[in-house]
Design a protein around this motif. Structure first.
Motif, PDB file in Angstrom:
ATOM      1  N   ARG A  97       2.280   5.794  -2.592  1.00 53.43           N
ATOM      2  CA  ARG A  97       2.819   4.762  -3.487  1.00 53.43           C
ATOM      3  C   ARG A  97       2.828   5.237  -4.945  1.00 53.43           C
ATOM      4  O   ARG A  97       3.790   5.007  -5.671  1.00 53.43           O
ATOM      5  CB  ARG A  97       1.974   3.496  -3.367  1.00 53.43           C
ATOM      6  N   GLU A  98       1.770   5.910  -5.346  1.00 49.15           N
ATOM      7  CA  GLU A  98       1.650   6.316  -6.746  1.00 49.15           C
ATOM      8  C   GLU A  98       2.479   7.555  -7.069  1.00 49.15           C
ATOM      9  O   GLU A  98       3.099   7.632  -8.130  1.00 49.15           O
ATOM     10  CB  GLU A  98       0.169   6.583  -7.080  1.00 49.15           C
ATOM     11  N   GLY A 145      -0.869  -4.902  -2.416  1.00 51.04           N
ATOM     12  CA  GLY A 145      -1.847  -3.824  -2.483  1.00 51.04           C
ATOM     13  C   GLY A 145      -3.265  -4.308  -2.630  1.00 51.04           C
ATOM     14  O   GLY A 145      -4.143  -3.542  -3.043  1.00 51.04           O
ATOM     15  N   TYR A 164       0.808  -1.219   0.000  1.00 50.62           N
ATOM     16  CA  TYR A 164       0.000   0.000   0.000  1.00 50.62           C
ATOM     17  C   TYR A 164       0.844   1.274   0.000  1.00 50.62           C
ATOM     18  O   TYR A 164       0.537   2.219  -0.714  1.00 50.62           O
ATOM     19  CB  TYR A 164      -0.966  -0.003   1.189  1.00 50.62           C
ATOM     20  N   GLU A 201       4.563  10.251  -4.436  1.00 54.78           N
ATOM     21  CA  GLU A 201       4.767  10.793  -3.092  1.00 54.78           C
ATOM     22  C   GLU A 201       4.818  12.310  -3.083  1.00 54.78           C
ATOM     23  O   GLU A 201       4.270  12.951  -2.179  1.00 54.78           O
ATOM     24  CB  GLU A 201       6.051  10.212  -2.485  1.00 54.78           C
ATOM     25  N   ARG A 216       1.605  -8.903 -11.485  1.00 56.61           N
ATOM     26  CA  ARG A 216       0.813  -8.202 -10.472  1.00 56.61           C
ATOM     27  C   ARG A 216       0.062  -9.161  -9.555  1.00 56.61           C
ATOM     28  O   ARG A 216      -0.810  -8.753  -8.807  1.00 56.61           O
ATOM     29  CB  ARG A 216      -0.155  -7.229 -11.154  1.00 56.61           C
ATOM     30  N   GLY A 225       4.083   1.276  -0.829  1.00 52.44           N
ATOM     31  CA  GLY A 225       5.041   1.179  -1.922  1.00 52.44           C
ATOM     32  C   GLY A 225       6.493   1.190  -1.491  1.00 52.44           C
ATOM     33  O   GLY A 225       7.381   1.430  -2.313  1.00 52.44           O
ATOM     34  N   TYR A 226       6.767   0.894  -0.224  1.00 51.80           N
ATOM     35  CA  TYR A 226       8.139   0.846   0.276  1.00 51.80           C
ATOM     36  C   TYR A 226       8.512  -0.611   0.557  1.00 51.80           C
ATOM     37  O   TYR A 226       8.038  -1.206   1.518  1.00 51.80           O
ATOM     38  CB  TYR A 226       8.282   1.687   1.552  1.00 51.80           C
TER      39      TYR A 226
END
Length: 315
Positions: free
Chosen positions: A179-180, A245, A50, A182, A289, A52-53
């Motif tokens: 995530r998309e 995600g 969620y 920052e 994905r 993205g890290y």
């Protein structure tokens, strides 16, 4: 449609909860391992899927949870649940203290920084007398696999409900925005540092609780096993295989890959690792994905879904 899906989920949960009543000892023990891995994958999903890290430091939380239970029970003679809370508290403190500076890094810099955390923590614990140094700690035995199974299942349900809440909450939307894009999220008023740190802490709590349950189950821990970086790799693979995600992707990925790994280990022990690696590589190429995306898009695209992924990898 929504009612049918809810009924299906409840039925699946009922079947899982009933395993200790009709399953063999081997099945119950496999179930404990698989459920705890699913918890770890779901916990990683919060920060990796969620926010993205891609954290390689969740094995530190697992180790802190393990040592929290071990120290509380073996050194202080406290109940198991106190040890669980102690381990979770250690995870939160660590997530806040380390997360504030480390989460300012991005991409491979963040991954490398978190990768080193497990090794550093293992070295520190190896020199702490309270933690048993290199020798480790032995916990009081409790021969009750059904109890550990139900605890693991309950923890997985709590972790999944938390992820479901993320998909419906402002906090979750903020993590997705981070995530998309920052920088764009910060411009829109999202306190990115706070959101990432809280996500790191939530991820750490579930990893720590899983570690605490596992420690009491196996009744022994040492720095090498508690802070095993290989465990972090497993939780990432399982989350990515199922679909990062998403709410159920990491759970499906963990349970399915655990079953494949167990089957390969029992049938072709010498080549189990090789075949497992091949399965993961093929899955990443055909469905990058995750399984969740396959289930969502296969009905409309059919076999073209896999062909498109192969072309995108230039194979």
């Amino acid at each position: 449609m929504k009612t049918a899906r809810t009924m299906l989920l409840l039925a699946a949960l009922a079947v899982l909860a009933a395993v200790p009543w009709f399953g063999s000892d081997v099945l119950i023990q496999f179930g404990i391992n698989a459920l705890l891995l699913a918890v770890l994958a779901q916990g990683w999903n919060v920060i990796g899927g969620y926010a993205g890290y891609a954290s390689f430091g969740n094995s530190v939380f697992y180790g802190l949870g393990s040592y929290g239970v071990a120290i509380a029970m073996a050194q202080w003679q406290l109940p198991f649940w106190v040890g669980l809370l102690f381990g979770a508290a250690l995870a939160v403190v660590f997530a806040v203290l380390i997360g504030m500076p480390v989460l300012r890094l991005r991409g491979h810099y963040f991954a490398i920084a978190t990768l080193a955390l497990a090794q550093v923590m293992a070295a520190i614990v190896s020199n702490v007398k309270l933690a048993g140094r290199n020798v480790g700690l032995v916990l009081p035995p409790l021969n009750n696999d059904p109890l550990f199974y139900e605890l693991s299942l309950l923890l997985l349900v709590l972790a999944t409900l938390t992820v479901y809440w993320l998909t419906r909450s402002r906090f979750g939307f903020g993590l997705i925005a981070i995530r998309e894009n920052e920088e764009g999220a910060a411009v829109m008023g999202v306190n990115t540092t706070l959101y990432k740190t809280v996500a790191f802490a939530i991820s750490g709590v579930f990893s720590a609780l899983a570690g605490g349950i596992h420690a009491y189950w196996v009744t022994f821990i040492d720095p090498e096993s508690a802070f095993d970086i290989g465990l972090n790799v497993k939780m990432i693979i399982m989350a990515v295989f199922g679909g990062p995600g998403t709410v159920f992707g990491p759970v499906v990925g963990a349970l399915s890959l655990s079953a494949v790994s167990e089957l390969l280990s029992s049938e072709i022990t010498s080549l189990a690792g090789l075949f497992f690696g091949v399965i993961v590589v093929v899955a990443v190429v055909l469905m990058p994905r995750g399984l969740a995306d396959v289930l969502r898009r296969f009905r409309s695209t059919g076999w073209r879904y896999f062909a498109e992924n192969i072309r995108s990898h230039q194979l």
